[in-house]
Design a protein around this motif. Structure first.
Motif, PDB file in Angstrom:
ATOM      1  N   MET A 278      24.212  30.259  60.334  1.00  0.00           N
ATOM      2  CA  MET A 278      23.880  31.378  61.222  1.00  0.00           C
ATOM      3  C   MET A 278      24.379  31.181  62.649  1.00  0.00           C
ATOM      4  O   MET A 278      24.657  32.142  63.349  1.00  0.00           O
ATOM      5  N   LEU A 279      24.475  29.929  63.088  1.00  0.00           N
ATOM      6  CA  LEU A 279      24.902  29.683  64.476  1.00  0.00           C
ATOM      7  C   LEU A 279      26.337  29.164  64.546  1.00  0.00           C
ATOM      8  O   LEU A 279      26.892  28.999  65.632  1.00  0.00           O
ATOM      9  N   GLY A 280      26.921  28.884  63.373  1.00  0.00           N
ATOM     10  CA  GLY A 280      28.319  28.425  63.344  1.00  0.00           C
ATOM     11  C   GLY A 280      28.506  27.067  63.992  1.00  0.00           C
ATOM     12  O   GLY A 280      29.569  26.761  64.527  1.00  0.00           O
ATOM     13  N   ALA A 281      27.452  26.230  63.972  1.00  0.00           N
ATOM     14  CA  ALA A 281      27.545  24.915  64.621  1.00  0.00           C
ATOM     15  C   ALA A 281      27.708  23.832  63.564  1.00  0.00           C
ATOM     16  O   ALA A 281      27.286  23.994  62.426  1.00  0.00           O
TER      17      ALA A 281
ATOM     18  N   LEU B 277      16.146  20.137  55.896  1.00  0.00           N
ATOM     19  CA  LEU B 277      17.546  20.372  55.502  1.00  0.00           C
ATOM     20  C   LEU B 277      17.867  21.865  55.402  1.00  0.00           C
ATOM     21  O   LEU B 277      19.000  22.271  55.615  1.00  0.00           O
ATOM     22  N   MET B 278      16.850  22.702  55.144  1.00  0.00           N
ATOM     23  CA  MET B 278      17.075  24.157  55.162  1.00  0.00           C
ATOM     24  C   MET B 278      17.458  24.603  56.580  1.00  0.00           C
ATOM     25  O   MET B 278      18.375  25.398  56.774  1.00  0.00           O
ATOM     26  N   VAL B 279      16.755  24.048  57.581  1.00  0.00           N
ATOM     27  CA  VAL B 279      17.044  24.430  58.968  1.00  0.00           C
ATOM     28  C   VAL B 279      18.450  23.952  59.357  1.00  0.00           C
ATOM     29  O   VAL B 279      19.209  24.681  60.004  1.00  0.00           O
ATOM     30  N   VAL B 280      18.818  22.730  58.928  1.00  0.00           N
ATOM     31  CA  VAL B 280      20.166  22.207  59.217  1.00  0.00           C
ATOM     32  C   VAL B 280      21.213  23.158  58.634  1.00  0.00           C
ATOM     33  O   VAL B 280      22.206  23.510  59.286  1.00  0.00           O
ATOM     34  N   ARG B 281      20.964  23.621  57.412  1.00  0.00           N
ATOM     35  CA  ARG B 281      21.902  24.548  56.752  1.00  0.00           C
ATOM     36  C   ARG B 281      21.988  25.866  57.534  1.00  0.00           C
ATOM     37  O   ARG B 281      23.064  26.404  57.747  1.00  0.00           O
ATOM     38  N   GLN B 282      20.846  26.372  57.990  1.00  0.00           N
ATOM     39  CA  GLN B 282      20.844  27.636  58.744  1.00  0.00           C
ATOM     40  C   GLN B 282      21.593  27.500  60.072  1.00  0.00           C
ATOM     41  O   GLN B 282      22.274  28.421  60.501  1.00  0.00           O
TER      42      GLN B 282
ATOM     43  N   PRO C 139      15.583  35.101  65.630  1.00  0.00           N
ATOM     44  CA  PRO C 139      16.450  35.900  66.517  1.00  0.00           C
ATOM     45  C   PRO C 139      16.660  35.302  67.904  1.00  0.00           C
ATOM     46  O   PRO C 139      17.770  35.238  68.410  1.00  0.00           O
ATOM     47  N   GLN C 140      15.559  34.838  68.537  1.00  0.00           N
ATOM     48  CA  GLN C 140      15.721  34.310  69.891  1.00  0.00           C
ATOM     49  C   GLN C 140      16.453  32.976  69.888  1.00  0.00           C
ATOM     50  O   GLN C 140      17.078  32.605  70.872  1.00  0.00           O
ATOM     51  N   SER C 141      16.413  32.245  68.737  1.00  0.00           N
ATOM     52  CA  SER C 141      17.204  31.000  68.634  1.00  0.00           C
ATOM     53  C   SER C 141      18.687  31.351  68.793  1.00  0.00           C
ATOM     54  O   SER C 141      19.451  30.618  69.419  1.00  0.00           O
TER      55      SER C 141
END
Length: 716
Positions: A164-167, A155-160, A124-126
């Motif tokens: 989730m952040l639209g980046a 790669l899971m974090v890259v996908r998120q 959430p804070q990210s």
């Protein structure tokens, strides 16, 4: 001063416990600023210098440090092309209660390392930090930390980050191994493997060929990288399809740099700061891809005389302009004002104009900050960050500039507090000390608000959360030696109007001699939706529809001020009114008896009378809550959230745990952490941040209104 092209002002921001302070500590070690790495869990980290930070193992206040980095190097060693880069780094807190520390740091930084946990991904804070970086258009690099932990997945974090952040997250590296086997990365630009030496605390690393089992995967991700930056250099794409080996490293770096500064891509890297892996490559990326003060747009401001927009270049020869973004009290040197110099040069002992107060301030000394230590310097030039000593009244957000070239820089966004406590001094001796302590703390922290309850005479402190207020009361005890009794936390409710009504208010006072006369006709109600979209940080929409001189225009600001003052105390329970619109369309005045004060008082009286008829409603703060819990406690946790009037919004799996997302009223969340621990045998964790205000149900509203009519004293 150093060449501005070699200057980097960047911050490190992330969710709680992603490893910001640990990463900062490694940076200071590798740049030679400290000789022993201090760990957060031992209370020995350089940038966590407050007593409360050491005890709790969290960052509370953002800390600035300066250091130098040799780049480029070969295997961690300097070579013929090496240049010294100058870094100003700000380590920020992850806890949402201290979000203003991140906000004000973002306002003055040119770049950001956004840290993510390889196990927990985007938390959430990210998301909050990301929104703040978007607000100030800050280019960023993503660094996925904790690759050595069980369940790490780069790669899971890259996908998120994408979803989730639209980046547009683009990996520049692939990890070699994970969890206990994490030992290095594949660099997708050089197509080489970087392996860190454990024997040297990660100070050195070796470059090897890519392991055979990763060659195919590396080739695929390299193609994706080239395609992502190709729009910045079409020749790259042509070269890639003709002969991938003909692309030089310099061409790829240049294209990534342009795309990163343009906010089009977020280069993603990985490592494990605690195990000393990956920090140097991240620092190289800071030099390569994040902007210097010369790469960002010229600073915009307004001319105070005519309101026109003016710009200032990052140039030491331009007129001086700076923004004070943080005030801090040091027991040895007194008050320090942290400021970012955008243009010009300031020498110690010279004068600057404070545009808020309109007064000149003498800056007797200028300090380079290293956490809570100061190193005096003779001057500061464009692009640098320092602290000023010896001023009289500088506040957070003040513009400091050359008195002959006035400019007002854009201020920063300060979030509204959502929770309050009543405090009373324990003894008579504490009364004066408490007033001084609160004044100093408010000067340092713009999210801390204070007011006196007119009926009970109590001092009400409002802040961003229970932890925020707990730290404030703790600081009053330790730093200012003030003992206080405190009441239970109270929710900061708001009020709003449900419909628009028209009203006429006449103020007439004749007492012999000059009297008071004002007559206003106005419409009062909720602000227009379109206006709210265009002015998200504003709360009061004032429309002047007067014509034909029915009220002289010099009285209009007084009318506006009257309504603005009155709306801080609503008619239901005395809470501030949210998103109000007033349209003044008619009225009259008296040649002798009318003055600004009459119209201001008339507006206040008009608000009190009309607000009762405009369908006033009580609003309560709703919090965004995320709970991470093992499977077996899911039922208990969701049942408990339902009992707290929570609206469940979704569930996910993260590793072996379940993630529950919900929106819950703040009034139901007091003591939640303790309750969650007992429900889950201490295995579940939760985070909470403010989401929005929503109308309170009737039974809750009636209870709050009744309570406000019969206030209770604190039991000491």
């Amino acid at each position: 001063m150093a060449d501005l092209k070699l200057q980097r002002n960047f911050g490190i921001a992330a969710h709680i416990d992603a490893g910001k302070t640990t990463t900062t500590e490694r940076i200071l070690r590798y740049t030679g600023m400290i000789h022993k790495i201090g760990e957060v869990h031992d209370g020995a980290a350089t940038t966590d210098w407050m007593e409360q930070e050491k005890e709790r193992g969290i960052t509370i206040t953002s800390a600035a440090v300066s250091c130098q980095w040799n780049f480029p190097t070969t295997n961690g060693q300097a070579n013929a092309d090496t240049k010294k880069y100058y870094f100003n780094i700000i380590d920020t807190p992850g806890h949402v209660d201290f979000t203003v520390e991140v906000e004000r740091s973002m306002r003055v930084l040119d770049g950001l390392i956004a840290l993510f946990s390889a196990v927990d991904g985007v938390e959430p804070q990210s998301e909050t930090v990301w929104r703040q970086a978007n607000r100030y258009k800050v280019p960023r690099i993503g660094f996925v930390n904790k690759m050595d932990r069980a369940g790490a997945d780069f790669l899971m974090v890259v996908r998120q980050v994408k979803e989730m952040l639209g980046a547009k997250a683009v990996p520049l590296q692939l990890p070699i191994g994970a969890e206990d086997d994490f030992k290095g990365v594949v660099d997708l630009i050089t197509m080489k493997a970087v392996i860190w030496d454990d024997a040297t605390e990660g100070m050195t690393y070796q470059v090897h060929a890519i392991p055979d089992n990763m060659k195919e995967e590396a080739q695929e991700w390299r193609q994706e990288l080239i395609e992502a930056v190709a729009e910045y250099d079409e020749k790259l794409l042509e070269k890639f399809f003709e002969n991938p080996n003909s692309i030089s490293e310099a061409e790829v770096h240049e294209a990534i740099r342009k795309a990163c500064i343009d906010l089009s891509i977020v280069p993603m890297m990985c490592g494990s700061s605690f195990k000393n892996k990956g920090v140097q490559t991240a620092l190289d990326a800071v030099c390569r891809y994040l902007p210097s003060p010369m790469d960002i747009e010229d600073t915009k401001g307004t001319n105070p005389d005519n309101g026109e927009e003016i710009t200032r270049k990052a140039d030491a020869k331009a007129p001086f302009a700076a923004l004070a973004f943080k005030i801090m009290t040091d027991p040895f040197v007194g008050r320090l004002a942290f400021f970012r110099c955008y243009s010009g040069r300031l020498e110690a002992g010279s004068y600057v104009r404070n545009m808020r107060s309109g007064k000149n301030e003498r800056i007797s000394r200028i300090m380079k900050m290293f956490a809570n230590k100061q190193n005096p310097i003779d001057f500061i030039e464009a692009g640098d960050i320092a602290a000023a000593v010896g001023f009289k009244e500088i506040k957070t957000g003040d513009t400091l500039c050359d008195e002959n070239a006035p400019i007002v820089l854009e201020n920063m966004f300060i979030p509204e507090p959502v929770i309050s406590i009543a405090v009373e001094p324990k003894t008579q001796a504490d009364v004066d000390k408490m007033g001084m302590a609160i004044a100093k703390l408010i000067e340092e922290d713009p999210t801390l608000k204070v007011k006196t309850d007119q009926e009970t005479g109590q001092t009400i402190l409002s802040g961003m959360g229970e932890l925020h207020l707990e730290i404030i009361v703790d600081r009053m005890k330790r730093e200012f030696k003030v003992e206080v009794n405190q009441g239970n936390p109270q929710v900061a409710y708001k009020e709003c109007f449900g419909k628009s009504i028209e009203h006429r208010e006449v103020l007439k006072k004749q007492t012999g001699g000059r009297g008071k006369f004002a007559d206003i006709q106005f419409e009062i109600g909720p602000a227009d939706e379109q206006w709210l979209k265009e002015n998200p940080d504003e709360n009061f929409q004032f429309v002047n529809d007067l014509f034909g001189g029915s009220i002289p225009k010099e009285f209009v600001p007084a009318i506006q001020k009257g309504f603005e003052t009155a709306m801080t105390t609503g008619v239901l329970a005395g809470y501030p009114v949210n998103n109000m619109k007033v349209r003044v369309f008619d009225g009259s005045y008296h040649d002798v008896d009318s003055d600004s004060m009459s119209f201001e008082l008339c507006a206040k009286g008009g608000f009190r009378e009309s607000a009762k008829k405009a369908k006033p409603t009580l609003l309560e703060p709703i919090m965004k809550v995320e709970v991470v819990t093992p499977d077996q406690y899911m039922g208990d946790v969701t049942g408990d959230l339902n009992r707290r009037r929570g609206m469940l919004e979704g569930m996910d799996t993260r590793g072996n745990a379940q993630v529950i997302r919900a929106k819950v009223p703040l009034s139901e969340m007091f003591g939640y952490v303790t309750q969650l621990r007992s429900l889950s045998s201490g295995r579940a964790t939760s985070t909470m941040e403010f989401s929005h205000y929503a109308p309170a149900p009737n039974n809750i509203a009636e209870e709050v209104i009744a309570k406000s009519k019969g206030k209770v004293k604190i039991e000491g």
